[in-house]
Design an enzyme around this catalytic site. Structure first.
Site, PDB file in Angstrom:
ATOM      1  N   ARG A  47      -7.473  -3.042  -3.234  1.00 37.30           N
ATOM      2  CA  ARG A  47      -8.912  -3.020  -3.513  1.00 37.30           C
ATOM      3  C   ARG A  47      -9.252  -3.758  -4.803  1.00 37.30           C
ATOM      4  O   ARG A  47     -10.415  -3.801  -5.189  1.00 37.30           O
ATOM      5  CB  ARG A  47      -9.411  -1.568  -3.555  1.00 37.30           C
ATOM      6  CG  ARG A  47      -9.228  -0.863  -2.220  1.00 37.30           C
ATOM      7  CD  ARG A  47      -9.931   0.483  -2.160  1.00 37.30           C
ATOM      8  NE  ARG A  47      -9.658   1.111  -0.878  1.00 37.30           N
ATOM      9  CZ  ARG A  47      -8.735   2.041  -0.666  1.00 37.30           C
ATOM     10  NH1 ARG A  47      -7.993   2.444  -1.681  1.00 37.30           N
ATOM     11  NH2 ARG A  47      -8.540   2.567   0.518  1.00 37.30           N
ATOM     12  N   VAL A  48      -8.249  -4.304  -5.459  1.00 34.29           N
ATOM     13  CA  VAL A  48      -8.492  -5.162  -6.620  1.00 34.29           C
ATOM     14  C   VAL A  48      -8.521  -6.621  -6.186  1.00 34.29           C
ATOM     15  O   VAL A  48      -9.314  -7.419  -6.665  1.00 34.29           O
ATOM     16  CB  VAL A  48      -7.416  -4.926  -7.701  1.00 34.29           C
ATOM     17  CG1 VAL A  48      -7.577  -5.896  -8.849  1.00 34.29           C
ATOM     18  CG2 VAL A  48      -7.503  -3.496  -8.206  1.00 34.29           C
TER      19      VAL A  48
END
Length: 550
Positions: free
Chosen positions: A365-366
């Site tokens: 999710r980064v």
């Protein structure tokens, strides 16, 4: 002769000067019963939740249940020497562990005591195991990578400093190998590593320590070991101890990495403690606060802003699944806490795909924020291409005829899959990853037979190191590819392909060659197969009758 009020006041003043405010009044209680690592203590009216209790024989415990007439405490360590009636004292402090540079290169138990036979650890600094996670205002966005050295992860599921990335999969799918590869790859990268082994047998932990020692990784690593033979209380506190040791370096403005291997066993240990503490069981017999067990640990991973030192703590928790069931209680809990997951699938592992990374379910999710620009430039579409390839490969098993585009996509996907394979404990530097992935995604490997892709890659890396070291150095230095570097890289790959005996490449793979003549018909025992005018096979071909002349 009487004593005056003035003299009494002088004596009181002198006594007050000598008063030590650090002294804490201890509360005393007595053991009512012990068993399964739990002590029921009568008294201790002033005990606090989570307070450290002192038992006879230099043994300590943790007050967890504060009941109306007694305190239930978890004994940290052996408890066979404790008996009914023994005195217990409060200490007025929380459980804490030694921290500092002196722990680097050592193997310690969850209480910070050395177990590697290298002598005592000379440090006076301690930190509490439990600590409130840094607030949002004190953090900053994750913007720098933790290079794992694993091509499949660094290209598609990158890990950033300050991130929490879950590693999930069945037993024997390579979860620990991912952790060790990541630790080994941190040589010279100014990252302190903490490896926490929870509920493993001592032989496995010894192998991990030997592997890190052989690869020179113990010079910047701390191992916290809670073996399967130790009480559940030590397995329960082990991750918090490792987190506190990593937090010390984060507070010093440095970067630290904590690997928790694995949190499933910590949940089992906490369930065992909770049941013996008479806490009511819930789903799958876990207590109601098992989510908080992991959330308060993983939330402590952070990337701090410059005003608070600029350090970071990265968390790599491991969760073991049963029969690839990621929808079970503990896996879904930790998935919801972390910033992405690396899913290792047993089917891929058994098929020879190492690491056995499932591209469809794995996610970060980064994302690109945790990648260097050079890696983003060459690996932008790789994840999508591989996910489509897996779907197409499953579909193509049932298809008798494929169009050219689908066939080309399958051919390139098979070669990219081979290109992402690598042996354990052999992390790949960033520049070599960029060069190899660029060759794969741009079609330079399309003419290489699938069985020889890994041979091609090994030879290509040797060629780049010996013949074109300047290209690799430029990628390492710039961390980005400009037009000049693209041309140099393309020229180097073309030169190597000529030496390797691979034909030139094309941006779009050539379609399958079409033959102008039909393929020869296989001969049957009585003539060509499938040419009988009756539709049968193997029959003789009958000549048509000539029309009678008029």
């Amino acid at each position: 002769m009487g004593i005056s009020a003035k003299e009494i006041s002088e004596v009181i003043k002198e006594r007050l000067k000598d008063f030590d405010a650090t002294l804490v009044a201890t509360d005393t209680g007595r053991i009512v019963a012990t068993g399964d690592g739990i002590a029921q203590v009568y008294g201790l009216q002033n005990a606090m939740a989570g307070e450290l209790l002192e038992f006879p024989g230099d043994t300590y415990g943790l007050a967890l249940n504060l009941e109306e007439d007694q305190v239930r405490a978890v004994i940290l360590g052996e408890f066979g020497h404790l008996h009914e009636g023994d005195e217990v004292h409060t200490t007025g402090r929380l459980l804490e562990v030694p921290v500092g540079e002196e722990l680097i290169g050592r193997v310690v138990n969850p209480l910070g005591q050395p177990i590697d036979g290298k002598g005592p650890i000379k440090t006076t600094k301690t930190l509490p195991l439990e600590k409130i996670a840094p607030g949002v205002i004190t953090r900053q966005r994750v913007d720098s990578p933790v290079q794992s050295g694993i091509k499949a992860i660094d290209t598609m599921i990158p890990i950033g400093r300050g991130q929490r990335e879950l590693i999930i999969g069945d037993r024997f799918t390579g979860k620990t190998t991912v952790l060790l590869d990541t630790i080994i790859n941190q040589q010279g990268k100014d990252l302190i590593c903490v490896y926490v082994a929870i509920g493993q047998n001592a032989a496995s932990i010894a192998r991990v320590a030997a592997t890190l020692e052989e690869n020179g990784a113990m010079a910047y690593t701390i191992i916290v070991a809670a073996t399967a033979s130790q009480p559940a209380s030590l397995n329960y506190i082990a991750p918090y101890a490792g987190c506190a040791m990593g937090e010390y370096f984060m507070e010093q403005g440095k970067d630290a990495l904590c690997c928790y291997d694995d949190l499933t066993k910590q949940a089992w240990a906490y369930r065992e403690l909770s049941l013996t503490l008479r806490r009511p069981p819930g789903r799958e017999a876990y207590p109601g606060d098992v989510f908080y067990l992991h959330s308060r640990l993983l939330e402590r991973a952070a990337k701090m802003n410059k005003a608070h030192g600029g350090g970071s703590l990265t968390a790599l928790p491991v969760i073991e699944t049963q029969a690839n069931d990621v929808s079970a209680f503990i896996p879904t809990n930790v998935i919801s806490i972390t910033d992405g997951q690396i899913y290792l699938q047993s089917d891929l592992f058994n098929a020879g795909q190492r690491p056995a990374l499932n591209v469809g379910i794995s996610v970060s999710r980064v994302g690109g924020d945790a990648q260097t620009k050079a890696m983003r430039q060459v690996a932008g579409q790789l994840r999508l291409d591989l996910a489509q390839y897996r779907e197409l490969a499953a579909f193509a098993q049932f298809a008798s005829d494929l169009d050219t585009q689908t066939r080309n996509q399958l051919e390139r996907g098979a070669r990219l899959t081979e290109l992402l394979k690598q042996d354990k404990y052999q992390p790949v530097p960033l520049a070599e990853q960029v060069a190899a992935i660029y060759a794969g995604t741009q079609g330079f490997v399309d003419k290489v037979p699938v069985a020889r892709v890994r041979e091609w890659e090994a030879a290509f890396v040797r060629f780049m190191r010996s013949e074109r070291p300047g290209v690799l150095e430029a990628i390492d230095k710039q961390k980005a590819l400009d037009d000049t570097l693209f041309e140099r890289l393309k020229a180097a790959i073309s030169t190597f392909n000529h030496q390797f005996g691979v034909e030139g490449y094309s941006e779009v793979p050539d379609p399958a060659p079409k033959t102008s003549t039909p393929p020869p018909t296989p001969e049957g025992p009585s003539g060509p197969v499938g040419t009988s005018p009756r539709g049968g096979e193997g029959g003789e071909v009958k000549k048509p009758r000539k029309k009678a002349a008029k």
